[in-house]
Design a protein around this motif. Structure first.
Motif, PDB file in Angstrom:
ATOM      1  N   TYR A   1      13.689  -1.354  -5.181  1.00  0.00           N
ATOM      2  CA  TYR A   1      13.265  -1.528  -3.785  1.00  0.00           C
ATOM      3  C   TYR A   1      12.094  -0.594  -3.477  1.00  0.00           C
ATOM      4  O   TYR A   1      11.060  -1.023  -2.949  1.00  0.00           O
ATOM      5  N   GLY A   2      12.254   0.678  -3.808  1.00  0.00           N
ATOM      6  CA  GLY A   2      11.173   1.633  -3.580  1.00  0.00           C
ATOM      7  C   GLY A   2       9.916   1.279  -4.348  1.00  0.00           C
ATOM      8  O   GLY A   2       8.801   1.440  -3.841  1.00  0.00           O
ATOM      9  N   ASP A   3      10.084   0.779  -5.564  1.00  0.00           N
ATOM     10  CA  ASP A   3       8.919   0.383  -6.366  1.00  0.00           C
ATOM     11  C   ASP A   3       8.148  -0.743  -5.701  1.00  0.00           C
ATOM     12  O   ASP A   3       6.904  -0.736  -5.672  1.00  0.00           O
ATOM     13  N   LEU A   4       8.882  -1.732  -5.162  1.00  0.00           N
ATOM     14  CA  LEU A   4       8.214  -2.869  -4.530  1.00  0.00           C
ATOM     15  C   LEU A   4       7.529  -2.453  -3.229  1.00  0.00           C
ATOM     16  O   LEU A   4       6.403  -2.876  -2.944  1.00  0.00           O
ATOM     17  N   VAL A   5       8.205  -1.621  -2.448  1.00  0.00           N
ATOM     18  CA  VAL A   5       7.589  -1.109  -1.211  1.00  0.00           C
ATOM     19  C   VAL A   5       6.295  -0.371  -1.534  1.00  0.00           C
ATOM     20  O   VAL A   5       5.262  -0.563  -0.871  1.00  0.00           O
ATOM     21  N   PHE A   6       6.326   0.467  -2.560  1.00  0.00           N
ATOM     22  CA  PHE A   6       5.135   1.220  -2.953  1.00  0.00           C
ATOM     23  C   PHE A   6       4.022   0.280  -3.413  1.00  0.00           C
ATOM     24  O   PHE A   6       2.850   0.466  -3.041  1.00  0.00           O
ATOM     25  N   HIS A   7       4.369  -0.740  -4.199  1.00  0.00           N
ATOM     26  CA  HIS A   7       3.375  -1.697  -4.706  1.00  0.00           C
ATOM     27  C   HIS A   7       2.695  -2.438  -3.553  1.00  0.00           C
ATOM     28  O   HIS A   7       1.465  -2.608  -3.551  1.00  0.00           O
ATOM     29  N   ILE A   8       3.489  -2.872  -2.572  1.00  0.00           N
ATOM     30  CA  ILE A   8       2.917  -3.587  -1.424  1.00  0.00           C
ATOM     31  C   ILE A   8       2.031  -2.649  -0.610  1.00  0.00           C
ATOM     32  O   ILE A   8       0.926  -3.021  -0.195  1.00  0.00           O
ATOM     33  N   TRP A   9       2.512  -1.426  -0.392  1.00  0.00           N
ATOM     34  CA  TRP A   9       1.717  -0.481   0.391  1.00  0.00           C
ATOM     35  C   TRP A   9       0.400  -0.146  -0.298  1.00  0.00           C
ATOM     36  O   TRP A   9      -0.636   0.011   0.364  1.00  0.00           O
ATOM     37  N   GLU A  10       0.395  -0.051  -1.612  1.00  0.00           N
ATOM     38  CA  GLU A  10      -0.837   0.209  -2.342  1.00  0.00           C
ATOM     39  C   GLU A  10      -1.872  -0.877  -2.056  1.00  0.00           C
ATOM     40  O   GLU A  10      -3.066  -0.587  -1.903  1.00  0.00           O
ATOM     41  N   GLN A  11      -1.422  -2.144  -1.978  1.00  0.00           N
ATOM     42  CA  GLN A  11      -2.348  -3.237  -1.692  1.00  0.00           C
ATOM     43  C   GLN A  11      -2.734  -3.281  -0.217  1.00  0.00           C
ATOM     44  O   GLN A  11      -3.841  -3.692   0.130  1.00  0.00           O
ATOM     45  N   LEU A  12      -1.813  -2.846   0.631  1.00  0.00           N
ATOM     46  CA  LEU A  12      -2.050  -2.920   2.069  1.00  0.00           C
ATOM     47  C   LEU A  12      -2.883  -1.757   2.586  1.00  0.00           C
ATOM     48  O   LEU A  12      -3.634  -1.904   3.559  1.00  0.00           O
ATOM     49  N   ARG A  13      -2.784  -0.598   1.924  1.00  0.00           N
ATOM     50  CA  ARG A  13      -3.444   0.605   2.435  1.00  0.00           C
ATOM     51  C   ARG A  13      -4.949   0.413   2.591  1.00  0.00           C
ATOM     52  O   ARG A  13      -5.537   0.798   3.610  1.00  0.00           O
ATOM     53  N   GLU A  14      -5.583  -0.201   1.602  1.00  0.00           N
ATOM     54  CA  GLU A  14      -7.022  -0.441   1.684  1.00  0.00           C
ATOM     55  C   GLU A  14      -7.379  -1.292   2.896  1.00  0.00           C
ATOM     56  O   GLU A  14      -8.387  -1.059   3.568  1.00  0.00           O
ATOM     57  N   GLU A  15      -6.525  -2.288   3.186  1.00  0.00           N
ATOM     58  CA  GLU A  15      -6.801  -3.173   4.325  1.00  0.00           C
ATOM     59  C   GLU A  15      -6.605  -2.453   5.653  1.00  0.00           C
ATOM     60  O   GLU A  15      -7.347  -2.680   6.615  1.00  0.00           O
ATOM     61  N   VAL A  16      -5.611  -1.567   5.709  1.00  0.00           N
ATOM     62  CA  VAL A  16      -5.400  -0.782   6.927  1.00  0.00           C
ATOM     63  C   VAL A  16      -6.590   0.140   7.171  1.00  0.00           C
ATOM     64  O   VAL A  16      -7.070   0.291   8.308  1.00  0.00           O
ATOM     65  N   GLN A  17      -7.119   0.727   6.113  1.00  0.00           N
ATOM     66  CA  GLN A  17      -8.286   1.599   6.254  1.00  0.00           C
ATOM     67  C   GLN A  17      -9.507   0.801   6.703  1.00  0.00           C
ATOM     68  O   GLN A  17     -10.286   1.257   7.547  1.00  0.00           O
ATOM     69  N   ARG A  18      -9.683  -0.400   6.140  1.00  0.00           N
ATOM     70  CA  ARG A  18     -10.808  -1.245   6.558  1.00  0.00           C
ATOM     71  C   ARG A  18     -10.661  -1.652   8.016  1.00  0.00           C
ATOM     72  O   ARG A  18     -11.648  -1.663   8.778  1.00  0.00           O
ATOM     73  N   ALA A  19      -9.436  -1.991   8.432  1.00  0.00           N
ATOM     74  CA  ALA A  19      -9.204  -2.372   9.824  1.00  0.00           C
ATOM     75  C   ALA A  19      -9.527  -1.211  10.762  1.00  0.00           C
ATOM     76  O   ALA A  19     -10.115  -1.396  11.837  1.00  0.00           O
ATOM     77  N   ARG A  20      -9.180   0.009  10.349  1.00  0.00           N
ATOM     78  CA  ARG A  20      -9.475   1.187  11.167  1.00  0.00           C
ATOM     79  C   ARG A  20     -10.986   1.394  11.274  1.00  0.00           C
ATOM     80  O   ARG A  20     -11.510   1.694  12.356  1.00  0.00           O
TER      81      ARG A  20
END
Length: 279
Positions: A252-271
């Motif tokens: 579960y933690g591995d999957l959450v981390f994997h998704i966040w790794e892909q999402l983090r760049e998009e959150v930074q771009r949105a900011r």
């Protein structure tokens, strides 16, 4: 044989054969003459009975996409295919982010609203609503008004209202975002239990990666504006799920981390977009 309803970009129905319950092909949304593109070429198939979660940064077009799927808005290009299995049932119901109960109606009347709008016989309305309110532990509050309920209880009534109406597809737009973590956890368990019993097609929007992994069968990660499908991931955990037990699993933690790794760049771009910076 399934019946297929297709909405073109003018909102008019067409007939096209399809197997998924929902199918999107190149769905794009541009607003007015400003040229602002909210969605750009979304293509995805959602099978019947799947709990499909959409996660992405603020402003990526998640709610716009949900409104298009629910028929509340039109797309500028592409196609949305809704594959019907029972035309006697409503196509969809929607649970919104905020408190959407009618304040002048009791818990019972709020839960019965969709059924009464469809002119279901009153005896059937009473039986159906009672069954659902008992299932979710709210029957003894049936004569109370929304102002007399906690935020978590109001959202439980919203869930009952949607499921009692027995739609083919349920759309949920960040329904738990305003709740504290304890209530959110309880409602995750409640929703999973109800969904297991009904196996409805659900499209669920969230900002929370934990929520996406806890609830979903499949997760679509969206890019910062304009909204595109960056990745679509299967959630490998079997059902039924115990929320607390699931979160203790290393996978579960591995999957959450994997998704966040892909999402983090998009959150930074949105900011950066929101601050007027260059991406």
């Amino acid at each position: 044989m399934a019946m297929t309803s297709v909405l073109n970009n003018q909102g008019r129905p067409e007939v096209v054969p399809s197997t998924p319950q929902l199918s999107l092909a190149g769905v794009t949304k541009q607003f007015g003459t400003s040229g602002f593109v909210a969605l750009d070429g979304i293509t995805i198939d959602i099978p019947q009975g799947q709990f499909f979660v959409i996660v992405g940064p603020s402003g990526c077009g998640k709610t716009t996409l949900l409104r298009i799927l629910a028929g509340l808005d039109t797309h500028s290009a592409g196609k949305v295919v809704v594959n019907r299995t029972d035309e006697k049932r409503p196509v969809n119901s929607m649970i919104f982010q905020g408190d959407s109960l009618f304040p002048w109606m009791t818990v019972f009347d709020n839960a019965a609203y969709g059924l009464r709008m469809r002119h279901v016989p009153e005896a059937q309305v009473t039986d159906t609503v009672r069954s659902w309110l008992e299932r979710i532990g709210l029957w003894r509050f049936r004569d109370r008004y929304p102002s007399q309920l906690s935020g978590g209880m109001r959202q439980r009534v919203s869930i009952v209202r949607a499921f009692a109406n027995d739609p083919e597809i349920l759309f949920m737009d960040e329904p738990f975002s305003a709740l504290d973590e304890q209530n959110k956890l309880l409602l995750h368990e409640e929703l999973l239990r109800i969904w297991e019993a009904t196996k409805k097609t659900v499209v669920f929007i969230t900002h929370s990666v934990d929520e996406a992994v806890t609830l979903g069968d499949r997760i679509m990660i969206m890019t910062a504006n304009p909204g595109r499908a960056k990745a679509v991931l299967d959630v490998p955990f079997p059902r039924p799920r115990n929320v607390l037990e699931l979160r203790q699993k290393p996978a579960y933690g591995d999957l959450v981390f994997h998704i966040w790794e892909q999402l983090r760049e998009e959150v930074q771009r949105a900011r950066q977009n929101a601050e007027g910076g260059r991406v």
